[in-house]
Design a protein around this motif. Structure first.
Motif, short mmCIF file in Angstrom:
data_model
loop_
_atom_site.label_atom_id
_atom_site.label_comp_id
_atom_site.label_asym_id
_atom_site.label_seq_id
_atom_site.Cartn_x
_atom_site.Cartn_y
_atom_site.Cartn_z
N ASP A 138 -59.17 16.82 -39.87
CA ASP A 138 -60.27 15.97 -38.85
C ASP A 138 -59.50 14.65 -38.24
O ASP A 138 -60.23 14.17 -37.40
CB ASP A 138 -61.11 15.56 -40.10
N ARG A 139 -58.17 14.32 -38.42
CA ARG A 139 -57.77 13.48 -37.99
C ARG A 139 -56.87 13.64 -36.83
O ARG A 139 -56.16 12.92 -35.80
CB ARG A 139 -57.10 12.62 -38.86
N VAL A 140 -56.39 14.86 -36.56
CA VAL A 140 -55.46 15.49 -35.54
C VAL A 140 -55.76 14.97 -33.95
O VAL A 140 -55.02 14.38 -33.30
CB VAL A 140 -55.26 16.73 -35.62
N THR A 141 -57.11 15.12 -33.72
CA THR A 141 -57.48 15.14 -32.55
C THR A 141 -57.64 13.40 -32.25
O THR A 141 -57.80 13.07 -31.13
CB THR A 141 -58.93 15.74 -32.16
N ALA A 142 -57.63 12.49 -33.13
CA ALA A 142 -57.60 11.21 -32.87
C ALA A 142 -56.19 10.76 -32.63
O ALA A 142 -56.13 9.69 -31.77
CB ALA A 142 -58.11 10.42 -34.23
#
Length: 175
Positions: free
Chosen positions: A154-158
């Motif tokens: 859930d943090r990859v695209t941040a």
């Protein structure tokens, strides 16, 4: 060629499917597509390294491109892109135990690499494979990276909002 054709049947509709068709055409037209000297572009192999529970992925902060990406590199003449990705996974992470989870292409991307000092701009036709490793195993940062980190999906695209990263995140639970 068979790996690419098989991936064409599984590629996400739309952009990935179009890139797969373009990659097949490129490989057919460029007999030297495995070499960096192939000026329009060349094939690369990448490793999407996931934790056993598929909750995390190992990313590198790429030194030259200044982006968080999956690990990977140039084929340099090797037609076995899975082996290329596996080698790069171990070399760029320092991980001793990186396991192949599937022999088929997980994802495919074609992206532009900007011109640098002694290298014209060109495309990377990137064949991506899934590997598994233990996030508790020590990492070793190489000269190619600014950093390495296990990142929750859930943090990859941040860290990198590009569609190619989001697409791999979407595909990960089923990998």
């Amino acid at each position: 060629m068979k790996l690419l054709q098989a991936h064409g049947l599984r590629a996400e509709p739309g952009h990935e499917a179009e890139m797969t068709v373009a990659t097949l055409a490129f490989v057919t037209a460029q007999p030297d597509c495995l070499l960096r000297t192939c000026v329009p572009g060349h094939l690369t192999g990448s490793a999407w390294i996931v934790s056993p529970d598929r909750a995390q992925v190992l990313l590198t902060h790429h030194r030259k491109l200044d982006k968080w990406l999956q690990l990977g590199g140039h084929a340099d003449g090797d037609p076995d892109l899975l082996a290329v990705a596996w080698r790069e996974a171990r070399e760029e992470s320092g991980l001793a135990d990186v396991r192949v989870t599937a022999r088929e292409i997980f994802d495919l991307d074609r992206h532009w690499i900007p011109e640098r000092k002694h290298e014209p701009g060109h495309f990377h036709y990137d064949l991506r494979f899934v590997f598994e490793a233990d996030p508790r195993e020590p990492l070793a940062i190489t000269h190619e990276s600014k950093d390495l980190a296990w990142v929750t999906l859930d943090r990859v695209t941040a860290l990198n909002p590009e569609e190619s990263m989001a697409r791999m995140v979407r595909k990960t639970p089923a990998a």
